[in-house]
Design a protein around this motif. Sequence first.
Motif, PDB file in Angstrom:
ATOM      1  N   ALA A 181      -0.832  -9.919   4.881  1.00  0.00           N
ATOM      2  CA  ALA A 181       0.390  -9.780   4.860  1.00  0.00           C
ATOM      3  C   ALA A 181       0.766  -8.118   4.174  1.00  0.00           C
ATOM      4  O   ALA A 181       0.099  -7.815   3.255  1.00  0.00           O
ATOM      5  CB  ALA A 181       1.142 -10.552   3.881  1.00  0.00           C
ATOM      6  N   LEU A 182       1.839  -7.565   4.563  1.00  0.00           N
ATOM      7  CA  LEU A 182       2.013  -6.095   4.450  1.00  0.00           C
ATOM      8  C   LEU A 182       2.733  -6.194   2.798  1.00  0.00           C
ATOM      9  O   LEU A 182       3.743  -6.764   2.894  1.00  0.00           O
ATOM     10  CB  LEU A 182       2.661  -5.381   5.103  1.00  0.00           C
ATOM     11  N   LEU A 183       2.034  -5.501   1.857  1.00  0.00           N
ATOM     12  CA  LEU A 183       2.498  -5.640   0.523  1.00  0.00           C
ATOM     13  C   LEU A 183       3.251  -4.228   0.258  1.00  0.00           C
ATOM     14  O   LEU A 183       4.074  -4.199  -0.317  1.00  0.00           O
ATOM     15  CB  LEU A 183       1.301  -5.724  -0.606  1.00  0.00           C
ATOM     16  N   SER A 184       2.639  -3.300   0.812  1.00  0.00           N
ATOM     17  CA  SER A 184       3.243  -1.669   0.529  1.00  0.00           C
ATOM     18  C   SER A 184       3.038  -0.934   1.735  1.00  0.00           C
ATOM     19  O   SER A 184       1.732  -0.911   2.202  1.00  0.00           O
ATOM     20  CB  SER A 184       2.909  -1.087  -0.681  1.00  0.00           C
ATOM     21  N   GLY A 185       3.657   0.073   2.115  1.00  0.00           N
ATOM     22  CA  GLY A 185       3.538   1.225   2.949  1.00  0.00           C
ATOM     23  C   GLY A 185       4.079   0.599   4.251  1.00  0.00           C
ATOM     24  O   GLY A 185       4.822  -0.309   4.649  1.00  0.00           O
ATOM     25  N   THR A 186       3.409   1.242   5.441  1.00  0.00           N
ATOM     26  CA  THR A 186       3.735   1.231   6.802  1.00  0.00           C
ATOM     27  C   THR A 186       2.417   0.808   7.409  1.00  0.00           C
ATOM     28  O   THR A 186       1.516   1.139   7.199  1.00  0.00           O
ATOM     29  CB  THR A 186       4.129   2.541   7.533  1.00  0.00           C
ATOM     30  N   PRO A 187       2.417  -0.498   8.335  1.00  0.00           N
ATOM     31  CA  PRO A 187       1.290  -0.803   9.115  1.00  0.00           C
ATOM     32  C   PRO A 187       0.696   0.161   9.843  1.00  0.00           C
ATOM     33  O   PRO A 187       1.233   1.165  10.469  1.00  0.00           O
ATOM     34  CB  PRO A 187       1.884  -2.149   9.965  1.00  0.00           C
ATOM     35  N   THR A 188      -0.537   0.218   9.652  1.00  0.00           N
ATOM     36  CA  THR A 188      -1.310   1.312  10.441  1.00  0.00           C
ATOM     37  C   THR A 188      -1.170   1.059  12.072  1.00  0.00           C
ATOM     38  O   THR A 188      -1.663   2.089  12.839  1.00  0.00           O
ATOM     39  CB  THR A 188      -2.959   1.003  10.197  1.00  0.00           C
ATOM     40  N   TRP A 189      -0.710  -0.152  12.469  1.00  0.00           N
ATOM     41  CA  TRP A 189      -0.645  -0.182  14.004  1.00  0.00           C
ATOM     42  C   TRP A 189       0.733   0.313  14.208  1.00  0.00           C
ATOM     43  O   TRP A 189       0.864   0.460  15.589  1.00  0.00           O
ATOM     44  CB  TRP A 189      -0.873  -1.676  14.428  1.00  0.00           C
ATOM     45  N   ALA A 190       1.573   0.866  13.432  1.00  0.00           N
ATOM     46  CA  ALA A 190       2.737   1.221  14.020  1.00  0.00           C
ATOM     47  C   ALA A 190       2.775   2.538  14.400  1.00  0.00           C
ATOM     48  O   ALA A 190       1.880   3.549  14.092  1.00  0.00           O
ATOM     49  CB  ALA A 190       3.666   1.340  12.683  1.00  0.00           C
ATOM     50  N   LEU A 191       3.599   2.716  15.516  1.00  0.00           N
ATOM     51  CA  LEU A 191       3.207   3.847  16.474  1.00  0.00           C
ATOM     52  C   LEU A 191       3.522   5.330  15.556  1.00  0.00           C
ATOM     53  O   LEU A 191       4.644   5.169  14.828  1.00  0.00           O
ATOM     54  CB  LEU A 191       4.421   3.917  17.603  1.00  0.00           C
ATOM     55  N   ASP A 192       2.631   6.013  15.698  1.00  0.00           N
ATOM     56  CA  ASP A 192       2.656   7.328  14.795  1.00  0.00           C
ATOM     57  C   ASP A 192       2.802   7.436  13.491  1.00  0.00           C
ATOM     58  O   ASP A 192       3.319   8.207  12.767  1.00  0.00           O
ATOM     59  CB  ASP A 192       3.815   8.474  15.462  1.00  0.00           C
ATOM     60  N   SER A 193       2.475   6.213  12.964  1.00  0.00           N
ATOM     61  CA  SER A 193       2.252   5.996  11.340  1.00  0.00           C
ATOM     62  C   SER A 193       1.337   6.824  10.669  1.00  0.00           C
ATOM     63  O   SER A 193       0.189   6.942  11.160  1.00  0.00           O
ATOM     64  CB  SER A 193       1.823   4.389  11.205  1.00  0.00           C
ATOM     65  N   LEU A 194       1.731   7.539   9.844  1.00  0.00           N
ATOM     66  CA  LEU A 194       0.755   8.206   8.974  1.00  0.00           C
ATOM     67  C   LEU A 194       0.962   7.958   7.455  1.00  0.00           C
ATOM     68  O   LEU A 194       0.680   8.642   6.291  1.00  0.00           O
ATOM     69  CB  LEU A 194       1.257   9.890   9.104  1.00  0.00           C
ATOM     70  N   SER A 195       1.604   6.733   7.203  1.00  0.00           N
ATOM     71  CA  SER A 195       1.740   6.308   5.785  1.00  0.00           C
ATOM     72  C   SER A 195       0.495   5.451   5.444  1.00  0.00           C
ATOM     73  O   SER A 195      -0.221   5.078   6.075  1.00  0.00           O
ATOM     74  CB  SER A 195       3.106   5.323   5.822  1.00  0.00           C
ATOM     75  N   ASP A 196       0.013   5.507   4.104  1.00  0.00           N
ATOM     76  CA  ASP A 196      -0.537   4.782   3.258  1.00  0.00           C
ATOM     77  C   ASP A 196       0.017   3.161   3.526  1.00  0.00           C
ATOM     78  O   ASP A 196       1.065   2.834   3.793  1.00  0.00           O
ATOM     79  CB  ASP A 196      -0.856   4.908   1.989  1.00  0.00           C
ATOM     80  N   ALA A 197      -0.794   2.021   3.371  1.00  0.00           N
ATOM     81  CA  ALA A 197      -0.669   0.614   3.455  1.00  0.00           C
ATOM     82  C   ALA A 197      -1.822  -0.022   2.591  1.00  0.00           C
ATOM     83  O   ALA A 197      -2.738   0.057   2.579  1.00  0.00           O
ATOM     84  CB  ALA A 197      -0.625   0.384   4.968  1.00  0.00           C
ATOM     85  N   ILE A 198      -1.042  -1.193   2.045  1.00  0.00           N
ATOM     86  CA  ILE A 198      -1.766  -2.205   1.167  1.00  0.00           C
ATOM     87  C   ILE A 198      -1.351  -3.665   1.719  1.00  0.00           C
ATOM     88  O   ILE A 198      -0.318  -3.721   1.941  1.00  0.00           O
ATOM     89  CB  ILE A 198      -1.590  -1.958  -0.341  1.00  0.00           C
ATOM     90  N   TYR A 199      -2.399  -4.476   1.907  1.00  0.00           N
ATOM     91  CA  TYR A 199      -2.275  -5.473   2.509  1.00  0.00           C
ATOM     92  C   TYR A 199      -2.789  -6.619   1.566  1.00  0.00           C
ATOM     93  O   TYR A 199      -3.893  -6.539   1.029  1.00  0.00           O
ATOM     94  CB  TYR A 199      -2.580  -5.865   3.801  1.00  0.00           C
ATOM     95  N   GLY A 200      -2.299  -7.966   1.688  1.00  0.00           N
ATOM     96  CA  GLY A 200      -2.766  -9.182   0.872  1.00  0.00           C
ATOM     97  C   GLY A 200      -3.334 -10.044   1.712  1.00  0.00           C
ATOM     98  O   GLY A 200      -2.720 -10.205   2.822  1.00  0.00           O
TER      99      GLY A 200
END
Length: 279
Positions: A53-72
Amino acid sequence: SQDDPINNLLVDQVFLPPGINKDSVSLSDLVSYYYPVQKQSQGIDDVKIGLTALLSGTPTWALDSLSDAIYGQFFITIPYGRTLSQFIDVRRKQFNEIQIGKGVSRISAGFYGSKIFKYKYNIRVYGQALLQFSTTTTLNTPALLFSGGHTNPDSILSLVGNTYKFDRGTGIMFNVGTELERFKNRLRLRAEICTVYKGQDNYISKDPEWDLWMEEYAGNSPFYNRADIKAEFWLMNSLSKNRFGPVPFDLYAGATSTLSANNIDIGWKIYAGITTYYQ
């Protein structure tokens, strides 16, 4: 056996396994009795299901995503695979069985995170940490040669018990890696270091000496740690913006080698595969 059962024959009927049909037995006879050349079992292994589950940020598989992500992350292994039958029910047939599943529920919980750096090529650094623990379960006792200090399986089980309680040791898994996108949404190169540690298993039976033997000396690798290095490349054809053909898929190939290990097997492997998606 004249106080030397290893080099002399056993003649006392108390120590002769049932069905061996001999008046005296040697050590090689006992090994052949308890460890047949051919063993077989069939069935499905334990089943593992999980949730990320995505806890924070944008999923790495999102198109053109350059954001950080943290998952549980949460995973549970359900003991579906076949374990050993009880010896009092199947007798000598137990020696021919292969245990497919562990017979115990295993729970893993932790976090996965990634951070993307924008240079000439996109570089992603990621890490995963999981804590693993089990619930205590009751399993059928394997009638093993000399376990329980005896050579007769019925005597072994009278000392140890027909069943025992088992708890797999607590484990910790930590992975860290980096990924380079050499051609955007097409070719990715990945390197990763994977480490795992598992504490000692716990056995509880009628015989504390048997418990200790199973925990430390029975060749079960009751505790271990290992570090592996892995390298992969991925040919991406799953993103609709760049996909050719009607079927989304990714091709991958890689190699894994052991860096260090204690009380567990070491080695290397080369592998390749394809991942397809239904959209």
